[in-house]
Scaffold this active site. Structure first.
Site, PDB file in Angstrom:
ATOM      1  N   ARG A 156       0.314  -6.741   4.227  1.00 44.49           N
ATOM      2  CA  ARG A 156       0.521  -7.566   5.425  1.00 44.49           C
ATOM      3  C   ARG A 156      -0.642  -7.421   6.390  1.00 44.49           C
ATOM      4  O   ARG A 156      -0.801  -8.228   7.310  1.00 44.49           O
ATOM      5  CB  ARG A 156       1.836  -7.165   6.098  1.00 44.49           C
ATOM      6  CG  ARG A 156       3.072  -7.534   5.282  1.00 44.49           C
ATOM      7  CD  ARG A 156       4.332  -6.934   5.879  1.00 44.49           C
ATOM      8  NE  ARG A 156       4.279  -5.479   5.856  1.00 44.49           N
ATOM      9  CZ  ARG A 156       5.211  -4.694   6.392  1.00 44.49           C
ATOM     10  NH1 ARG A 156       6.239  -5.240   7.015  1.00 44.49           N
ATOM     11  NH2 ARG A 156       5.101  -3.388   6.331  1.00 44.49           N
ATOM     12  N   CYS A 215       0.833  -1.208   0.000  1.00 43.62           N
ATOM     13  CA  CYS A 215       0.000   0.000   0.000  1.00 43.62           C
ATOM     14  C   CYS A 215       0.867   1.257   0.000  1.00 43.62           C
ATOM     15  O   CYS A 215       0.615   2.217   0.731  1.00 43.62           O
ATOM     16  CB  CYS A 215      -0.922   0.003   1.217  1.00 43.62           C
ATOM     17  SG  CYS A 215      -2.065  -1.396   1.280  1.00 43.62           S
ATOM     18  N   ALA A 216       1.893   1.254  -0.822  1.00 41.14           N
ATOM     19  CA  ALA A 216       2.808   2.389  -0.896  1.00 41.14           C
ATOM     20  C   ALA A 216       2.097   3.625  -1.451  1.00 41.14           C
ATOM     21  O   ALA A 216       1.122   3.522  -2.208  1.00 41.14           O
ATOM     22  CB  ALA A 216       4.006   2.045  -1.772  1.00 41.14           C
ATOM     23  N   LYS A 256      11.205   1.658  -9.189  1.00 36.59           N
ATOM     24  CA  LYS A 256      12.639   1.944  -9.160  1.00 36.59           C
ATOM     25  C   LYS A 256      13.032   2.483  -7.797  1.00 36.59           C
ATOM     26  O   LYS A 256      12.176   2.991  -7.076  1.00 36.59           O
ATOM     27  CB  LYS A 256      13.042   2.912 -10.286  1.00 36.59           C
ATOM     28  CG  LYS A 256      12.050   4.004 -10.649  1.00 36.59           C
ATOM     29  CD  LYS A 256      11.635   4.945  -9.575  1.00 36.59           C
ATOM     30  CE  LYS A 256      12.741   5.664  -8.856  1.00 36.59           C
ATOM     31  NZ  LYS A 256      12.224   6.501  -7.733  1.00 36.59           N
TER      32      LYS A 256
END
Length: 362
Positions: free
Chosen positions: A41, A16-17, A104
């Site tokens: 998680r 969930c960045a 990246k």
């Protein structure tokens, strides 16, 4: 699940960045892609994330990353996890035959990335990194200018900068300043774009050598938060990069050739979503009394119906669909560019660690 040639590529998202909010929107806007699943998680966190970011009702929500990889309907995964976790989860995704859109920097070093590449090659998996500006139509227009021997001539120098002024919370708590999560710091986060820009301008030929510039700044944990480097290209061409979490938002490319020059002030993220500008000059000189330039530089505007991140997802999905439906070979261009970019970052880091010693790449 019944499929047709028009069935979109079904993405699973690992984690969930914050950057996944942008890419998940791009997947939704892409004409050949759809969000099929997200895993975290924490099931509660994934559920809230999906709701907050308008995921489609059909999207499956899992409380583990493994569950996404085990879902037989997931065609591809987007991996925006901390860099230290890329090798584990990208290799596992490849072994599960999931095509990979990888955030990246692709790895902590080229050795790790080679393990990812090997897993992708063995399992016939398409890999692409998430360097969005490469997919903006402006990038192709600029490359046309750099390739024009009459207007630009031969490349002599290329300078790339990406900085932003991070706040104190970022500098203390963001994963990009944590040695166990993103040990490359500003070099991996911002320097990646600069290294790619230099390679792009130099027809993706690696520099002969890399030398870190004096003045690298580390945080208390030893992570780079500001650095620069000089890159020595072939035939006397030179390049510099500068990346930092400590300076105002700057995203510049300046390329000089024997006949012309290119200036770009927003290469990583355009000032406006649906258009990009750049400035060129050819055979520049001064007015008679040296009070101005003649001829004046020209500004060019490139419109796009789809934002660069949407174009990235669309191209990746096109490649995946070609492999999946048509039995095509995976496209090796994108992983090759990723590896070359990682090699440059590795050289900068080694030079920093050796106090500015020149590192050969030839």
């Amino acid at each position: 699940m019944a499929e047709t040639p028009s069935t979109p590529i079904r993405f699973g998202i690992l984690g969930c960045a914050e950057i996944a909010r942008k890419v998940s929107r791009a997947i939704t806007l892409s004409p050949n892609s759809t969000i099929h699943a997200i895993g975290s998680r924490s099931l509660e966190k994934a559920t809230k994330y999906a709701a907050d970011n308008n995921f489609p009702q059909h999207a499956k929500i899992y409380g583990t990353y493994d569950a996404v990889l085990d879902d037989p309907d997931v065609d591809a995964v987007y991996v925006p996890l901390p860099t230290s976790l890329h090798i584990k989860w990208a290799v596992l995704a490849a072994k599960k035959k999931k095509h990979i859109l990888l955030e990246k920097p692709v790895a902590l070093n080229v050795g790790e990335f080679d393990e990812i590449l090997k897993a992708c090659e063995v399992n016939g998996v398409q890999l692409m990194d998430s360097t969005m500006w490469m997919h903006h139509p402006r990038t192709a227009k600029m490359k046309n200018f750099l390739s024009d021997l009459d207007k630009f001539g031969e490349l002599r120098s290329i300078h790339a900068t990406f900085t932003f002024a991070a706040d104190q919370d970022f500098l203390e708590n963001d994963i990009r300043v944590k040695p166990d999560l993103d040990a490359l710091g500003a070099l991996g986060d911002a320097g990646w774009y600069c290294a790619r820009a230099i390679l792009w301008a130099n027809d993706f030929n690696l520099p002969k050598s890399v030398t870190a510039l004096p003045g690298t700044i580390f945080n208390k944990a030893g992570v780079i938060i500001s650095c620069g480097a000089a890159l020595h290209l072939d035939d006397g061409k030179v390049a510099t990069l500068h990346c930092s979490f400590l300076a105002n938002l700057t995203m510049t490319i300046v390329a000089s050739g024997t006949k012309g020059s290119l200036h770009l002030n927003d290469f990583v993220i355009p000032f406006e979503e649906k258009q990009g500008t750049f400035t060129t000059a050819t055979e520049s000189g001064f007015t008679e009394l040296v009070t101005g330039w003649a001829p004046l530089p020209s500004q060019h505007t490139v419109m796009t119906d789809l934002a660069q991140e949407v174009r990235m997802v669309t191209e990746f999905a096109r490649l995946v669909k070609s492999v999946k439906n048509d039995g095509a070979a995976v496209e090796k261009l994108w992983p090759t560019l990723s590896r070359k970019t990682q090699l440059v970052l590795d050289a900068v880091k080694i030079s920093v660690e050796k106090g500015g010693e020149t590192v050969s790449l030839s």
